[in-house]
Design an enzyme around this catalytic site. Structure first.
Site, mmCIF file in Angstrom:
data_model
loop_
_atom_site.group_PDB
_atom_site.id
_atom_site.type_symbol
_atom_site.label_atom_id
_atom_site.label_comp_id
_atom_site.label_asym_id
_atom_site.label_seq_id
_atom_site.Cartn_x
_atom_site.Cartn_y
_atom_site.Cartn_z
ATOM 1 N N SER A 1 -10.267 9.490 49.240
ATOM 2 C CA SER A 1 -11.694 9.326 49.011
ATOM 3 C C SER A 1 -12.116 7.865 49.001
ATOM 4 C CB SER A 1 -12.040 10.032 47.706
ATOM 5 O OG SER A 1 -13.392 10.347 47.637
ATOM 6 N N ASP B 1 -10.243 -1.927 59.297
ATOM 7 C CA ASP B 1 -11.041 -1.979 60.515
ATOM 8 C C ASP B 1 -11.534 -3.382 60.824
ATOM 9 O OD1 ASP B 1 -10.672 0.690 60.896
ATOM 10 O OD2 ASP B 1 -12.785 1.253 60.828
ATOM 11 N N LYS C 1 -9.633 12.475 52.889
ATOM 12 C CA LYS C 1 -10.870 13.079 52.382
ATOM 13 C C LYS C 1 -12.045 12.271 52.902
ATOM 14 C CE LYS C 1 -13.272 14.540 48.180
ATOM 15 N NZ LYS C 1 -14.439 13.640 48.129
#
Length: 409
Positions: free
Chosen positions: A314, A325, A339
């Site tokens: 999460s 990223d 999740k």
């Protein structure tokens, strides 16, 4: 387990929460039910607000009429409305959506603030036994003093069998007023044991820090994303930077998530201003993109490695994914939980503005900066390392320290 809670201005508001007035006109015909017509009409009237909320905000299309019919078929004349409402939300077959009574909602909000009265454990539903498994025992808690351990499965609280209850219902029997005692029947390995625990105030610190390599490498352990986590994280980072660290390990192992706002504020401290860090996709096809805010105190010019395992979920994945990223961190450990959906906490109030109940409802799909969803996929580590439980060594941490040493040198 693994709660990612949205705290967002606009349509979805947590803390203050989104309030619905329980005044709806109901004009429905008699359905097949195991209850009288009068009871069926009462149930339909009480459930109409829940049906409206699910139809409006649940992230996927839900057949609420079918859910209502199933609830009516299972109810009887003495079934209380909270049990019926809880059953209705379960019909979504969504492991993250839950119904809360007013008291349960208050307890949930207290736990997100990092303090409550109970025994001091993090729990999840154990699929094999139906009991609740202890995933974490908090330091200096009543549970630690009673020698409860990670992996213990609580089967009964006093004489109450917990194996047929959902997580929220079961935890209510474990929590209680300060100074009261509860005898828990736990399964440890293959043996059952009875352990008496005295409930007390539990204060959860979600951030711990230290240094390695003569202060060259900082280490911050984040156990969950609570209301105070961001300020605790920034404070820890500030103190580590005064020591002159040249690299950082952020340990998110077994961190099941929490508040998005906390993860966002932590990313504000690390990433440059104006960087997209995640986006939310809604049922109606709309999408919101979120970026880092201006922060003059950013001083990051050293490598970061993040520790993750199967229990990292999460908000942990959102945080790590954003740094990964943007090439600001690499991940060491195992593929994370996966999740990629988020929940909103919705309050339902009556005409006197009193809280009647609450729903933690999956309302959003979230995406990493590169546009990818990690739902049921997880984040792939850059250095795949399993922790060998048979050894005292922390192989994942040792790998991170080794890689940072090479990056620094």
């Amino acid at each position: 387990m693994n709660n990612l809670i949205i705290k967002k201005a606009g349509n979805f508001v947590l803390a203050a929460a989104l309030a619905f007035n329980l005044l709806f006109s109901v004009n429905v015909s008699r359905a097949m039910a195991a209850v009288s017509n009068a009871k069926a009409q009462e149930i339909k009237k009480e459930l109409q607000p829940l049906m409206n909320v699910v139809n409006m905000y649940y992230y996927e299309k839900a057949d609420t009429e079918k859910m209502l019919r199933e609830v009516l078929e299972e109810a009887n004349e003495t079934t209380d409305i909270d049990s019926i409402s809880r059953s209705f939300i379960r019909k979504l077959n969504d492991p993250y959506s839950e119904y809360y009574t007013a008291d349960e909602l208050e307890n949930f909000n207290s736990s997100m603030k990092g303090q409550y009265y109970g025994i001091g454990v993090e729990i999840a539903k154990d699929k094999k036994t139906g009991g609740i498994i202890i995933n974490k025992v908090f330091p200096n808690s009543p549970a630690e003093k009673a020698k409860l351990k990670k992996g213990d499965i609580i089967l009964r609280a006093a004489d109450k069998d917990l194996t047929n209850l959902d997580l929220t219902e079961a935890s209510a029997y474990v929590k209680g007023e300060k100074g009261t005692k509860i005898t828990l029947t736990i399964l440890r390995g293959k043996s059952e044991k009875k352990i008496k625990v005295e409930r007390n105030e539990v204060r959860i610190s979600s951030v711990f820090y230290k240094t390695y390599e003569k202060d060259k490498i900082g280490y911050i352990r984040v156990t969950s994303f609570l209301e105070k986590t961001a300020s605790e994280f920034v404070n820890a980072l500030d103190k580590l930077e005064t020591k002159g660290i040249s690299g950082l390990v952020i340990d998110l192992r077994d961190n099941g998530g929490g508040l998005v706002d906390s993860a966002h504020k932590m990313l504000d401290r690390i990433l440059p201003d104006g960087k997209e860090i995640y986006s939310f996709g809604y049922k109606n096809g709309g999408k919101d993109r979120y970026k880092t805010l201006e922060n003059p105190d950013k001083t990051f010019d050293y490598p970061i490695l993040i520790l993750m395992n199967k229990g990292s979920a999460s908000a942990s994945e959102l945080f790590a994914g954003a740094l990964k990223d943007h090439f600001s961190a690499e991940v060491v450990g195992e593929v994370s939980y996966g999740k990629g959906v988020a929940q909103s906490l919705l309050e339902l109030r009556d005409k006197e503005n009193r809280i009647k109940c609450g729903i933690k409802l999956t309302t959003i799909k979230y995406y990493l900066p590169n546009g990818e969803s990690i739902n049921k996929i997880g984040i792939e580590p850059d250095y795949k390392v399993a922790d060998d439980k048979k050894t005292a060594e922390d192989e994942q941490l040792e790998t991170a320290l080794k890689e940072l040493r090479e990056m620094i040198d």
